[in-house]
Design an enzyme around this catalytic site. Structure first.
Site, PDB file in Angstrom:
ATOM      1  N   SER B 139       0.902  -1.191  -0.372  1.00 31.02           N
ATOM      2  CA  SER B 139       0.067   0.127   0.313  1.00 31.02           C
ATOM      3  C   SER B 139       0.422   1.074   0.061  1.00 31.02           C
ATOM      4  O   SER B 139       2.060   1.229   1.012  1.00 31.02           O
ATOM      5  CB  SER B 139      -0.986  -0.286   1.234  1.00 31.02           C
ATOM      6  OG  SER B 139      -1.821   1.698   1.396  1.00 31.02           O
ATOM      7  N   TYR B 152      -1.279   0.457  10.361  1.00 33.16           N
ATOM      8  CA  TYR B 152      -1.544   0.081   8.865  1.00 33.16           C
ATOM      9  C   TYR B 152      -0.250   0.226   7.804  1.00 33.16           C
ATOM     10  O   TYR B 152      -0.006  -1.300   7.397  1.00 33.16           O
ATOM     11  CB  TYR B 152      -3.110   0.410   8.164  1.00 33.16           C
ATOM     12  CG  TYR B 152      -3.344  -0.106   7.035  1.00 33.16           C
ATOM     13  CD1 TYR B 152      -3.823  -1.647   7.207  1.00 33.16           C
ATOM     14  CD2 TYR B 152      -3.171   0.736   6.377  1.00 33.16           C
ATOM     15  CE1 TYR B 152      -4.020  -2.438   5.496  1.00 33.16           C
ATOM     16  CE2 TYR B 152      -2.638   0.109   4.889  1.00 33.16           C
ATOM     17  CZ  TYR B 152      -3.871  -1.273   4.672  1.00 33.16           C
ATOM     18  OH  TYR B 152      -3.829  -2.000   3.145  1.00 33.16           O
TER      19      TYR B 152
END
Lengths: 479, 246
Positions: B139, B152
């Site tokens: 990501s 995250y």
């Protein structure tokens, strides 16, 4: 008011009881009613007409889980008004678009079962080249199967094939009690018929089963004709009906007098393989409207210029040839976000059907009223409708349907009221999927089927769990 | 290509699986739930160019003991796969992860440790047969330490570094490693978050990833503008990152 004895019932309703509808909607530029915790404005949702209301959409691939406790489902949000918007008391809709799996397809019969969020765009992309097409297609392919059932959409072939609901075999639904049931002509028939055209208010549609139609080629043979006035138009539509599966007309609804209702009549059928190009239709490049246009852009002069140009672009009176199916069925889909051209105040579409019993004059009377009120519209579409569908609240009935886009101005509610008054007098009705301004008393006057439909709805949802902004505005649901 | 997809039942993985079967590739689906897998496999079969079968097996990133069996099943069904795509992972907003330490632990384990363990298993198999492609979804959240994605982002940062190292070491031996760094993509995972500018769709990502698979690109930012957005963010000095809220 009381002295006005000769007026029809709706006109004698005293003014003050007619609550203003427009101020309820928040505009994109109006200050937010309340700010959420982090200072950003509260989320808003709108239909295609961009008349915003508070609300948010929750998406998930797992539609069964998503619809637990939901009050309303929303597909691609192509209904114009508030059909896909949640009620203010529960400002959250379940977005179905991620639930788009094809669960079953029978290559011999064309029978297909898919999740409710599958879009017609995707269906066409996958199946057109295999020479399968939906039995009924609305004027945009950016709709979901669930939405097509809920609005019981119709298309250019309504005079022959009826609404989409006529072709639905069965539905899998989550009803208000939370239970998941299947309904069809054989099973839970009452629920089935109330759901077709029921605007998603009888239960959440999870899966749709219907049959695709085999077509000879994925190209369209189209013949079009320039038409002088409204009477010729209606005659032309009626004459073309038996021979042509697809017919539709575009009307220049600004011109008055002898050329009132002039326009272009289009007739189409799937091309024979020997006439069609051997290649399947390529993906068409689309334009995108990059930003919201200023409101004056779509003023009367622009519309007039566009309409005149469009009419005379059809230079020879008759034209014929092979057309890309997208150009024939979905000309407006060529432009992404075309709803932005109406500017920050948004727009609405007015679509009504005038029954055959009120005669050919009804369409003429409608256009006369519209032009006298100064309603200018880019897009005015006329179509002859066939038999009424089996859906309990399905919109079309035998007669002439007229649809036009109207930019929202301060006087738009009055214009809609005036048009509705005429439609009631002609015993016609309006289409809920397009509506944003109709008053509940006017809708009730148009729709004798509302009470029986509501009865079925109450049987399946006694606590009135399922509702939409529209059902509260028009159908008399409590907040 | 014969591709195994872990996470192909949802979001971007679903879109990648569809894009692959539509161009005629053989696909094997790995996922957590058998009923979900079955429906997704049917969907892919109806979308495929031919009438291809899409076999499936259960595989959960939370349970590394099942990795071997799942990959064996894939190998058998496809007759030896040459490509593996991993889109599975857990996501939670910083708020939610802070409130629920157990969920944070699961997220960190799944996104980093177990994904790497799975990749190692795939790496051994692919190197044994002379190479192949390993494409993993990391990501843009892992590019810098940022306030809204502390936890995250760190899991994805670790994953990105692992994939980068793998690519440097094993590309010569025939193992192509692709690290996909999606920006904001509108899927069920990001639902409820306000989409920023340049938010993409799963289909956009899938088209880009399929191109990267054919070309063997080591690093993919998608949708396109995120490459430049991240270029700027990577260059911001620490004191600026400390001030800004993203």
């Amino acid at each position: 008011m009381a002295a006005d004895e000769g007026a029809v019932a709706v006109e004698t309703v005293p003014g003050p009881t007619r609550r203003p509808i427009l101020p309820k909607m928040t505009r994109p530029n109006s200050p937010p009613a309340a700010s959420s915790r982090n200072g950003s404005p509260p989320p808003r949702l709108s239909g295609w007409g961009r008349l915003f209301q508070p609300g948010r959409q929750v998406l998930s691939e797992d539609l069964e889980r998503l619809t637990e406790g939901a009050v309303l489902c929303r597909g691609l949000g192509r209904s114009y008004g508030d059909s896909s918007l949640p009620p203010a008391s529960h400002p959250e809709v379940a977005g179905t678009t991620l639930a788009d799996r094809i669960l079953d397809f029978d290559v011999t019969s064309g029978r297909i079962r898919a999740e409710a969020g599958l879009s017609l765009f995707e269906l066409n992309r996958l199946f057109l080249r295999k020479r399968w097409f939906t039995p009924v297609s609305p004027g945009t392919q950016f709709v979901t199967l669930g939405g097509m059932v809920a609005a019981d959409v119709h298309g250019k072939n309504h005079h022959q094939k009826g609404c989409f609901g006529e072709h639905v075999r069965s539905l899998r639904m989550r009803i208000a009690s939370g239970e998941i049931v299947t309904c069809s002509e054989e099973e839970n028939r009452e629920l089935f018929l109330a759901t077709i055209g029921g605007m998603g208010l009888t239960g959440h549609i999870l899966e749709v089963e219907f049959a695709l139609e085999k077509i000879p080629s994925p190209w369209i043979w189209c013949e079009s004709e320039r038409i002088r006035d409204i009477d010729d138009f209606i005659r032309g539509l009626k004459e073309a009906g038996p021979d042509w599966p697809y017919t539709v007309g575009w009307i220049d609804c600004i011109s008055r007098g002898s050329s009132m209702g002039r326009g272009i009549l289009q007739k189409g059928r799937w091309a024979h393989p020997y006439l069609a190009p051997s290649k399947p239709p390529a993906f068409k490049k689309r334009f995108t409207v990059p930003f919201e246009f200023p409101s004056w852009v779509l003023g009367r002069p622009t519309v007039q210029a566009f309409n005149t140009l469009y009419y005379w672009k059809h230079v020879s009176r008759f034209q014929k040839g092979i057309l890309h199916p997208d150009s024939f069925f979905y000309p407006l889909d060529m432009v992404n976000h075309w709803n932005l051209i109406y500017g920050k105040h948004g727009f609405t579409q007015y679509q009504c059907v005038m029954p055959e019993s009120s005669g050919r004059g009804a369409a003429r009377r409608f256009l006369e009223l519209l032009t006298s009120k100064g309603g200018a519209s880019f897009l005015c579409v006329i179509k002859d409708c066939g038999a009424e569908g089996r859906g309990m609240l399905s919109f079309p009935k035998p007669g002439i349907s007229i649809a036009l886009d109207i930019a929202v101005r301060p006087d738009t509610p009055q214009l809609i009221d005036a048009l509705n008054e005429l439609v009631i007098r002609e015993e016609g009705r309006v289409y809920l999927a397009k509506d944003a301004f109709t008053r509940p008393e006017d809708f009730a006057a148009m729709e004798p089927r509302l009470a029986p439909w509501n009865q079925v709805r109450r049987r399946w949802d006694p606590e009135q769990r399922l509702k939409s902004a529209q059902s509260i505005r028009v159908l008399g649901d409590s907040e | 290509m014969k591709t195994v997809i872990l996470g192909g039942t949802r979001g971007m993985g679903r879109a990648v699986a569809r894009a692959l079967v539509e161009r005629g590739d053989s696909v094997f689906l790995l996922g957590r739930q058998s009923s979900d897998l079955e429906k997704c496999a049917k969907d892919l079969e109806h979308r495929s160019a031919g009438q291809a079968q899409v076999p499936t097996a259960i595989c959960d990133l939370e349970d590394p003991s099942g990795f071997d069996a799942a990959l064996d099943a894939a190998d058998e069904a496809l007759g030896g796969f040459d490509t593996v795509v991993i889109t599975a992972g857990l996501f939670g907003t910083q708020e939610k992860l802070e409130e629920d330490p157990e969920f944070a632990r699961r997220m960190l384990t799944v996104n980093f440790t177990n994904t790497v363990v799975f990749c190692e298993n795939v790496r051994r198999r692919l190197l044994e047969r002379g190479g192949g492609t390993l494409c993993v979804f990391s990501s843009v959240a892992g590019e810098r330490g940022r306030k809204p994605v502390v936890l995250y982002g760190s899991s994805k940062a670790g994953l990105s570094r692992y994939l980068e190292g793998l690519d440097h070491r094993d590309r010569e031996k025939g193992l192509v490693t692709i690290c996909v760094k999606p920006g904001f993509v509108k899927t069920g995972m990001t639902e409820g978050l306000e989409p920023p500018p340049f938010a993409g769709t799963p289909e956009q990502v899938a088209t880009r990833v399929v191109r990267a698979l054919s070309r063997g690109e080591p690093e993919v930012y998608t949708p396109g503008p995120w490459r430049f957005v991240m270029m700027v963010i990577r260059c911001l000095p620490r004191f600026v990152m400390r001030k800004v809220g993203f």
